[in-house]
Scaffold this active site. Sequence first.
Site, PDB file in Angstrom:
ATOM      1  N   LYS A  40       0.843  -1.200   0.000  1.00 38.42           N
ATOM      2  CA  LYS A  40       0.000   0.000   0.000  1.00 38.42           C
ATOM      3  C   LYS A  40       0.875   1.247   0.000  1.00 38.42           C
ATOM      4  O   LYS A  40       2.084   1.172   0.262  1.00 38.42           O
ATOM      5  CB  LYS A  40      -0.943  -0.025   1.207  1.00 38.42           C
ATOM      6  CG  LYS A  40      -0.262   0.005   2.557  1.00 38.42           C
ATOM      7  CD  LYS A  40      -1.277  -0.273   3.663  1.00 38.42           C
ATOM      8  CE  LYS A  40      -0.590  -0.526   4.980  1.00 38.42           C
ATOM      9  NZ  LYS A  40      -0.801   0.454   5.995  1.00 38.42           N
ATOM     10  N   ARG A 145     -10.280   0.259  15.236  1.00 35.54           N
ATOM     11  CA  ARG A 145     -10.195   1.061  14.021  1.00 35.54           C
ATOM     12  C   ARG A 145     -11.216   0.563  13.013  1.00 35.54           C
ATOM     13  O   ARG A 145     -12.323   1.036  12.972  1.00 35.54           O
ATOM     14  CB  ARG A 145      -8.747   0.963  13.513  1.00 35.54           C
ATOM     15  CG  ARG A 145      -8.274   2.112  12.701  1.00 35.54           C
ATOM     16  CD  ARG A 145      -6.788   2.040  12.427  1.00 35.54           C
ATOM     17  NE  ARG A 145      -6.367   0.856  11.662  1.00 35.54           N
ATOM     18  CZ  ARG A 145      -5.138   0.695  11.159  1.00 35.54           C
ATOM     19  NH1 ARG A 145      -4.218   1.625  11.336  1.00 35.54           N
ATOM     20  NH2 ARG A 145      -4.820  -0.381  10.486  1.00 35.54           N
ATOM     21  N   HIS A 179      -5.893  -7.194  12.876  1.00 36.18           N
ATOM     22  CA  HIS A 179      -4.649  -6.411  12.830  1.00 36.18           C
ATOM     23  C   HIS A 179      -4.254  -6.050  14.252  1.00 36.18           C
ATOM     24  O   HIS A 179      -5.093  -5.634  15.046  1.00 36.18           O
ATOM     25  CB  HIS A 179      -4.907  -5.148  11.989  1.00 36.18           C
ATOM     26  CG  HIS A 179      -3.670  -4.373  11.667  1.00 36.18           C
ATOM     27  ND1 HIS A 179      -2.517  -4.964  11.202  1.00 36.18           N
ATOM     28  CD2 HIS A 179      -3.405  -3.043  11.721  1.00 36.18           C
ATOM     29  CE1 HIS A 179      -1.600  -4.022  10.990  1.00 36.18           C
ATOM     30  NE2 HIS A 179      -2.106  -2.849  11.298  1.00 36.18           N
ATOM     31  N   ARG A 244       1.450 -11.102   6.771  1.00 37.58           N
ATOM     32  CA  ARG A 244       1.145  -9.886   5.994  1.00 37.58           C
ATOM     33  C   ARG A 244       2.169  -8.795   6.303  1.00 37.58           C
ATOM     34  O   ARG A 244       1.842  -7.746   6.814  1.00 37.58           O
ATOM     35  CB  ARG A 244      -0.197  -9.358   6.508  1.00 37.58           C
ATOM     36  CG  ARG A 244      -1.357  -9.499   5.606  1.00 37.58           C
ATOM     37  CD  ARG A 244      -2.641  -9.000   6.215  1.00 37.58           C
ATOM     38  NE  ARG A 244      -2.626  -8.206   7.392  1.00 37.58           N
ATOM     39  CZ  ARG A 244      -3.239  -8.512   8.551  1.00 37.58           C
ATOM     40  NH1 ARG A 244      -3.925  -9.625   8.660  1.00 37.58           N
ATOM     41  NH2 ARG A 244      -3.178  -7.699   9.577  1.00 37.58           N
ATOM     42  N   TYR A 291      14.803  31.228   3.606  1.00 35.52           N
ATOM     43  CA  TYR A 291      13.653  32.048   4.025  1.00 35.52           C
ATOM     44  C   TYR A 291      13.723  32.420   5.502  1.00 35.52           C
ATOM     45  O   TYR A 291      14.077  31.580   6.340  1.00 35.52           O
ATOM     46  CB  TYR A 291      12.348  31.279   3.807  1.00 35.52           C
ATOM     47  CG  TYR A 291      11.949  31.133   2.361  1.00 35.52           C
ATOM     48  CD1 TYR A 291      11.746  32.247   1.548  1.00 35.52           C
ATOM     49  CD2 TYR A 291      11.780  29.865   1.808  1.00 35.52           C
ATOM     50  CE1 TYR A 291      11.366  32.094   0.224  1.00 35.52           C
ATOM     51  CE2 TYR A 291      11.406  29.707   0.480  1.00 35.52           C
ATOM     52  CZ  TYR A 291      11.205  30.824  -0.304  1.00 35.52           C
ATOM     53  OH  TYR A 291      10.836  30.681  -1.607  1.00 35.52           O
ATOM     54  N   CYS A 339      13.334  24.379   2.081  1.00 34.64           N
ATOM     55  CA  CYS A 339      12.323  24.982   1.205  1.00 34.64           C
ATOM     56  C   CYS A 339      11.607  23.880   0.420  1.00 34.64           C
ATOM     57  O   CYS A 339      11.876  22.702   0.613  1.00 34.64           O
ATOM     58  CB  CYS A 339      12.980  25.948   0.230  1.00 34.64           C
ATOM     59  SG  CYS A 339      14.128  27.087   1.000  1.00 34.64           S
ATOM     60  N   MET A 340      10.742  24.276  -0.512  1.00 36.13           N
ATOM     61  CA  MET A 340       9.995  23.274  -1.285  1.00 36.13           C
ATOM     62  C   MET A 340      10.916  22.416  -2.164  1.00 36.13           C
ATOM     63  O   MET A 340      10.708  21.222  -2.320  1.00 36.13           O
ATOM     64  CB  MET A 340       8.945  23.971  -2.156  1.00 36.13           C
ATOM     65  CG  MET A 340       8.021  23.000  -2.862  1.00 36.13           C
ATOM     66  SD  MET A 340       6.842  23.826  -3.930  1.00 36.13           S
ATOM     67  CE  MET A 340       5.788  24.631  -2.762  1.00 36.13           C
ATOM     68  N   ASP A 341      11.964  23.068  -2.716  1.00 44.63           N
ATOM     69  CA  ASP A 341      12.783  22.370  -3.711  1.00 44.63           C
ATOM     70  C   ASP A 341      14.254  22.255  -3.333  1.00 44.63           C
ATOM     71  O   ASP A 341      15.031  21.669  -4.082  1.00 44.63           O
ATOM     72  CB  ASP A 341      12.717  23.123  -5.047  1.00 44.63           C
ATOM     73  CG  ASP A 341      11.295  23.502  -5.392  1.00 44.63           C
ATOM     74  OD1 ASP A 341      10.488  22.572  -5.521  1.00 44.63           O
ATOM     75  OD2 ASP A 341      10.998  24.711  -5.481  1.00 44.63           O
TER      76      ASP A 341
HETATM   77  N1  PLP Z   1      -1.932  -5.461   7.711  1.00 43.82           N
HETATM   78  C1  PLP Z   1      -2.684  -4.355   7.812  1.00 43.82           C
HETATM   79  C2  PLP Z   1      -4.159  -4.485   7.952  1.00 43.82           C
HETATM   80  C3  PLP Z   1      -2.091  -3.093   7.804  1.00 43.82           C
HETATM   81  O1  PLP Z   1      -2.845  -1.996   7.907  1.00 43.82           O
HETATM   82  C4  PLP Z   1      -0.675  -3.021   7.692  1.00 43.82           C
HETATM   83  C5  PLP Z   1       0.007  -1.734   7.713  1.00 43.82           C
HETATM   84  O2  PLP Z   1      -0.298  -0.821   8.423  1.00 43.82           O
HETATM   85  C6  PLP Z   1       0.069  -4.192   7.586  1.00 43.82           C
HETATM   86  C7  PLP Z   1      -0.592  -5.411   7.596  1.00 43.82           C
HETATM   87  C8  PLP Z   1       1.561  -4.170   7.489  1.00 43.82           C
HETATM   88  O3  PLP Z   1       2.124  -3.649   8.664  1.00 43.82           O
HETATM   89  P1  PLP Z   1       3.694  -3.478   8.830  1.00 43.82           P
HETATM   90  O4  PLP Z   1       4.107  -2.467   7.826  1.00 43.82           O
HETATM   91  O5  PLP Z   1       3.866  -3.013  10.224  1.00 43.82           O
HETATM   92  O6  PLP Z   1       4.296  -4.803   8.557  1.00 43.82           O
END
Ligand code: PLP
Length: 401
Positions: A40, A145, A179, A244, A291, A339-341
């Site tokens: 992600k 959550r 989780h 995961r 700045y 700064c930005m850049d």
């Molecule tokens: N599973 C879920 C539902 C998550 O939201 C995340 C990340 O936040 C992960 C697994 C992976 O977690 P991590 O990066 O701590 O291994």
Amino acid sequence: EFPTTSVAVVNLTNILHNVENILKLAREHNSQVKIMPVVKANAYGHGDVPIVKELLKEMNIHRFAVNRVLEGVKIRKALQKENFNDVDILVLGYAIPTEVKNCVTFDLTPTISGDPLIIETLFDECVKQDKKIKVHVKIDTGMGRFGLLPNKVESFLHWFTNNPRNFPSRIILEGVFTHFSSADEKSKDYTQYQFDKFIEMRKLIETILEENPNKLQHSNEIIYHCCNSAATLFYPEMHLDMVRPGVSIYGLSPSNITNDERLPFQLRPALSLISHVARVEKLPHKSTVSYGNTYVVENEYETLALIPVGYGDGYKRINSHKSHVLIGGVECPVVGRVCMDQFVVRIPDEIADQVKVNDQVVLLGKQGDKELTCEKLSEWSHTINYEIVTALLPRLKRIYV
Ligand code: PLP
């Protein structure tokens, strides 16, 4: 050879090293265990599509997790272009009804948290497209959550299995997960509490499935999973059917402690942030920098170098006056505001006469025998290693080595 002044260099070999070792550890405990790398947020800033393709080609991994439907659609389209067809993509986060339909179109696996509208929308879309869809149910065992609360699991499954619309004819329950909120912390207690709650839920679900043997497809093959990086690395007994891991596959410690002694093997950070000196000048006493004139040259002369990276690349303004970079293997402190850049660093006297325009600058990673870790950077900007890499913006070109 660098294509532009400032780049994020991603070392794919290090990512493979991390994933191979995670998998080895997991297989020592369960030879059948599955792995679902979390990619992600653009693979925590590392670039999702290149990472997915590498893991697919080199390790034959064909399950990945994203948070949003849009992230899944992007990866699916990239994979389709190269005829990779058997890849499962789990969408971990909430999707509104309009976008959850795209899970049917692009064969993504949505997460179900018990919302009947989402189930009905998915079912209608499956009928419309004459397809089936796999889903995973998320249970909130204590993160507070997202997900179904344990006391609602039974009624949800009864509604799902006994509804006259026959949801299971199109919607296949492939997985159930939870989780952990604090698997990275010293105490195991809360993680154990969440794990025990999850096992209790597994028993409950299995009982319900036994009572309804023909109503849920794939009932014997449900994948139960709960381990993020910290739990994967620290608590192998909690792996269940699948792990995961996210941050650890990129070589970063889930506890934000470099080389945390609990790590079962050495993680190899994959991302370096490299730039080049854009100007070197000696400025006289009382000259001001950047700045707000917040830095004033104190000595008779100071050698200052311009680094063409800024918060427009994800290098945070909070680093102003705090962080340092490596030039010629020497730590050079940031002076004045980021700064930005761009921002300015002071070149220590020992190398003041040697630094030239175009010299390599390391903002994150190794140079000579010095290393600037993500954890060090996170200290300066009051955050965690996760945010340092995830904050890197698209303007910063990623190159893969
Ligand atoms: N599973 C879920 C539902 C998550 O939201 C995340 C990340 O936040 C992960 C697994 C992976 O977690 P991590 O990066 O701590 O291994």
